[in-house]
Scaffold this motif. Structure first.
Motif, PDB file in Angstrom:
ATOM      1  N   VAL A  23     -73.605 -60.057 -21.168  1.00 50.25           N
ATOM      2  CA  VAL A  23     -74.084 -60.339 -19.815  1.00 50.25           C
ATOM      3  C   VAL A  23     -73.537 -59.255 -18.880  1.00 50.25           C
ATOM      4  O   VAL A  23     -72.326 -59.198 -18.618  1.00 50.25           O
ATOM      5  N   PHE A  24     -74.413 -58.393 -18.404  1.00 51.20           N
ATOM      6  CA  PHE A  24     -73.991 -57.309 -17.524  1.00 51.20           C
ATOM      7  C   PHE A  24     -73.777 -57.825 -16.103  1.00 51.20           C
ATOM      8  O   PHE A  24     -74.439 -58.778 -15.669  1.00 51.20           O
ATOM      9  N   PRO A  25     -72.868 -57.209 -15.338  1.00 51.18           N
ATOM     10  CA  PRO A  25     -72.661 -57.606 -13.935  1.00 51.18           C
ATOM     11  C   PRO A  25     -73.960 -57.505 -13.141  1.00 51.18           C
ATOM     12  O   PRO A  25     -74.768 -56.594 -13.364  1.00 51.18           O
ATOM     13  N   SER A  26     -74.150 -58.417 -12.212  1.00 51.24           N
ATOM     14  CA  SER A  26     -75.416 -58.486 -11.473  1.00 51.24           C
ATOM     15  C   SER A  26     -75.646 -57.253 -10.599  1.00 51.24           C
ATOM     16  O   SER A  26     -76.785 -56.884 -10.324  1.00 51.24           O
ATOM     17  N   ASN A  27     -74.580 -56.613 -10.141  1.00 47.42           N
ATOM     18  CA  ASN A  27     -74.738 -55.445  -9.264  1.00 47.42           C
ATOM     19  C   ASN A  27     -74.591 -54.132 -10.015  1.00 47.42           C
ATOM     20  O   ASN A  27     -74.450 -53.075  -9.410  1.00 47.42           O
ATOM     21  N   MET A  28     -74.647 -54.170 -11.339  1.00 41.67           N
ATOM     22  CA  MET A  28     -74.514 -52.954 -12.140  1.00 41.67           C
ATOM     23  C   MET A  28     -75.821 -52.161 -12.107  1.00 41.67           C
ATOM     24  O   MET A  28     -76.897 -52.721 -12.281  1.00 41.67           O
ATOM     25  N   PRO A  29     -75.741 -50.838 -11.881  1.00 40.08           N
ATOM     26  CA  PRO A  29     -76.964 -50.023 -11.949  1.00 40.08           C
ATOM     27  C   PRO A  29     -77.576 -50.092 -13.350  1.00 40.08           C
ATOM     28  O   PRO A  29     -76.893 -49.837 -14.337  1.00 40.08           O
ATOM     29  N   MET A  30     -78.839 -50.439 -13.429  1.00 41.03           N
ATOM     30  CA  MET A  30     -79.496 -50.576 -14.727  1.00 41.03           C
ATOM     31  C   MET A  30     -80.123 -49.234 -15.111  1.00 41.03           C
ATOM     32  O   MET A  30     -81.254 -48.919 -14.728  1.00 41.03           O
ATOM     33  N   VAL A  31     -79.346 -48.449 -15.849  1.00 40.96           N
ATOM     34  CA  VAL A  31     -79.796 -47.131 -16.260  1.00 40.96           C
ATOM     35  C   VAL A  31     -79.609 -46.996 -17.768  1.00 40.96           C
ATOM     36  O   VAL A  31     -78.995 -47.840 -18.418  1.00 40.96           O
ATOM     37  N   GLY A  32     -80.128 -45.901 -18.343  1.00 47.01           N
ATOM     38  CA  GLY A  32     -79.988 -45.691 -19.771  1.00 47.01           C
ATOM     39  C   GLY A  32     -80.671 -46.777 -20.577  1.00 47.01           C
ATOM     40  O   GLY A  32     -81.682 -47.359 -20.165  1.00 47.01           O
ATOM     41  N   TYR A  33     -80.116 -47.078 -21.737  1.00 43.37           N
ATOM     42  CA  TYR A  33     -80.719 -48.076 -22.619  1.00 43.37           C
ATOM     43  C   TYR A  33     -80.771 -49.428 -21.928  1.00 43.37           C
ATOM     44  O   TYR A  33     -81.777 -50.150 -22.025  1.00 43.37           O
ATOM     45  N   GLU A  34     -79.708 -49.794 -21.228  1.00 39.98           N
ATOM     46  CA  GLU A  34     -79.663 -51.093 -20.564  1.00 39.98           C
ATOM     47  C   GLU A  34     -80.800 -51.235 -19.553  1.00 39.98           C
ATOM     48  O   GLU A  34     -81.427 -52.292 -19.452  1.00 39.98           O
ATOM     49  N   GLY A  35     -81.070 -50.157 -18.801  1.00 36.85           N
ATOM     50  CA  GLY A  35     -82.150 -50.209 -17.824  1.00 36.85           C
ATOM     51  C   GLY A  35     -83.509 -50.329 -18.486  1.00 36.85           C
ATOM     52  O   GLY A  35     -84.361 -51.115 -18.048  1.00 36.85           O
ATOM     53  N   ALA A  36     -83.718 -49.548 -19.552  1.00 32.48           N
ATOM     54  CA  ALA A  36     -84.999 -49.616 -20.271  1.00 32.48           C
ATOM     55  C   ALA A  36     -85.205 -50.997 -20.874  1.00 32.48           C
ATOM     56  O   ALA A  36     -86.315 -51.549 -20.830  1.00 32.48           O
ATOM     57  N   PHE A  37     -84.145 -51.564 -21.450  1.00 27.79           N
ATOM     58  CA  PHE A  37     -84.236 -52.894 -22.068  1.00 27.79           C
ATOM     59  C   PHE A  37     -84.515 -53.965 -21.007  1.00 27.79           C
ATOM     60  O   PHE A  37     -85.331 -54.872 -21.216  1.00 27.79           O
ATOM     61  N   TYR A  38     -83.851 -53.832 -19.856  1.00 25.64           N
ATOM     62  CA  TYR A  38     -84.056 -54.791 -18.767  1.00 25.64           C
ATOM     63  C   TYR A  38     -85.504 -54.757 -18.277  1.00 25.64           C
ATOM     64  O   TYR A  38     -86.125 -55.807 -18.075  1.00 25.64           O
ATOM     65  N   ARG A  39     -86.052 -53.582 -18.105  1.00 25.82           N
ATOM     66  CA  ARG A  39     -87.428 -53.474 -17.622  1.00 25.82           C
ATOM     67  C   ARG A  39     -88.421 -54.025 -18.654  1.00 25.82           C
ATOM     68  O   ARG A  39     -89.425 -54.641 -18.284  1.00 25.82           O
ATOM     69  N   TYR A  40     -88.120 -53.818 -19.926  1.00 22.88           N
ATOM     70  CA  TYR A  40     -88.992 -54.370 -20.970  1.00 22.88           C
ATOM     71  C   TYR A  40     -88.879 -55.894 -21.019  1.00 22.88           C
ATOM     72  O   TYR A  40     -89.887 -56.602 -21.088  1.00 22.88           O
ATOM     73  N   GLU A  41     -87.665 -56.411 -20.949  1.00 23.15           N
ATOM     74  CA  GLU A  41     -87.430 -57.855 -21.019  1.00 23.15           C
ATOM     75  C   GLU A  41     -88.048 -58.592 -19.830  1.00 23.15           C
ATOM     76  O   GLU A  41     -88.467 -59.745 -19.960  1.00 23.15           O
ATOM     77  N   THR A  42     -88.086 -57.949 -18.684  1.00 19.84           N
ATOM     78  CA  THR A  42     -88.627 -58.591 -17.486  1.00 19.84           C
ATOM     79  C   THR A  42     -90.123 -58.289 -17.299  1.00 19.84           C
ATOM     80  O   THR A  42     -90.690 -58.610 -16.246  1.00 19.84           O
ATOM     81  N   GLY A  43     -90.747 -57.670 -18.294  1.00 14.96           N
ATOM     82  CA  GLY A  43     -92.179 -57.456 -18.253  1.00 14.96           C
ATOM     83  C   GLY A  43     -92.638 -56.309 -17.380  1.00 14.96           C
ATOM     84  O   GLY A  43     -93.839 -56.189 -17.097  1.00 14.96           O
TER      85      GLY A  43
END
Length: 276
Positions: A42-62
């Motif tokens: 569980v990443f911090p809510s205010n963490m910049p979503m970049v790199g793999y985490e950002g790509a995964f977040y954008r995919y997971e949220t559609g």
């Protein structure tokens, strides 16, 4: 007598190949992000979503398709941004000095001027310094002597504000984060880079690019000093010496910290981007 001297100093910038710098390359960092996501971290809510985490977040949220997700990950694995090369440089400091001295039967004199350009390893940071000095000793008569001394300097420093720290950014930022888009324009991601205003209550993240911050912020210092002193000496035979002395000095400084309207700093303060 005329003398000129020059001293040149080279300060080497950090490099990822330095033995004491042990940081992940972009492929290692992407794999680390993937491992965290596989563990359902569980990443911090205010963490910049970049790199793999950002790509995964954008995919997971559609926000992106699976194909777009894979393309993003492949790019991040190979981007390998060299933050030290982009933000720092081998810095050259040059000191120049020119002096003139001489004497006659009644007078001795010395004067010098100097210039120093001190470049910092952090790009955009430098110090300019000018100096002048003069000393004249004169025997006006058998009993009268006069001395005059003049010193002055002008200094200009161009640094970045303390909360814009490219060296710290280079050490702590993933190399899987692009600095530029494929078309050569600056790549922005969303983050809170400053603790200003009501930013702690504001959950909105604002556009950020370290090069943009460096080009649109500054901490400037302008200072100058001047001093003049002199004395007259009268010798009354072997009975007494009389001396009259006077001096004058002045100095001024101006310091200013500037954040441009396109910075993350101003966006946080206004709770909106520059074009909003």
């Amino acid at each position: 007598t005329i003398r000129y001297s020059n001293q040149t100093t080279l300060t080497r910038r950090p490099r990822y190949s330095d033995g004491d710098i042990k940081l992940m390359n972009s492929q290692e960092r992407v794999q680390f992000g993937k491992d965290l996501c596989d563990l359902h971290y569980v990443f911090p809510s205010n963490m910049p979503m970049v790199g793999y985490e950002g790509a995964f977040y954008r995919y997971e949220t559609g926000q992106t398709s699976y194909a777009d997700f894979l393309n993003e990950v492949r790019r991040y694995e190979t981007i390998n941004t060299d933050w030290f090369k982009e933000l720092t440089e081998d810095a050259v400091t040059m000191q120049h000095s020119l002096s003139v001295s001489g004497d006659s039967e009644a007078t001795r004199y010395y004067a010098s001027v100097g210039y120093t350009r001190q470049n910092d390893v952090i790009k955009t940071q430098y110090v300019d310094r000018y100096t002048v000095s003069m000393n004249v000793n004169s025997k006006l008569s058998q009993n009268f002597k006069a001395n005059l001394r003049v010193n002055g300097n002008v200094q200009k420093k161009n640094h970045l504000p303390s909360d814009v720290n490219p060296m710290d950014y280079a050490y702590n930022t993933t190399r899987a984060l692009p600095l530029y888009n494929t078309d050569g324009s600056l790549y922005y991601y969303d983050r809170h880079a400053y603790s200003v205003g009501n930013s702690q209550e504001n959950s909105r993240l604002c556009h950020y690019n370290i090069i943009n911050e460096m080009n649109n912020t500054s901490s400037e210092y302008d200072g100058n000093t001047m001093s003049v002193s002199g004395d007259l000496n009268y010798r009354l035979g072997n009975i007494a010496d009389f001396t009259a002395a006077a001096s004058y000095s002045r100095s001024s400084t101006l310091q200013a910290v500037w954040y441009g309207e396109n910075t993350n700093y101003v966006a946080i303060l206004k709770n909106g981007e520059a074009d909003e």
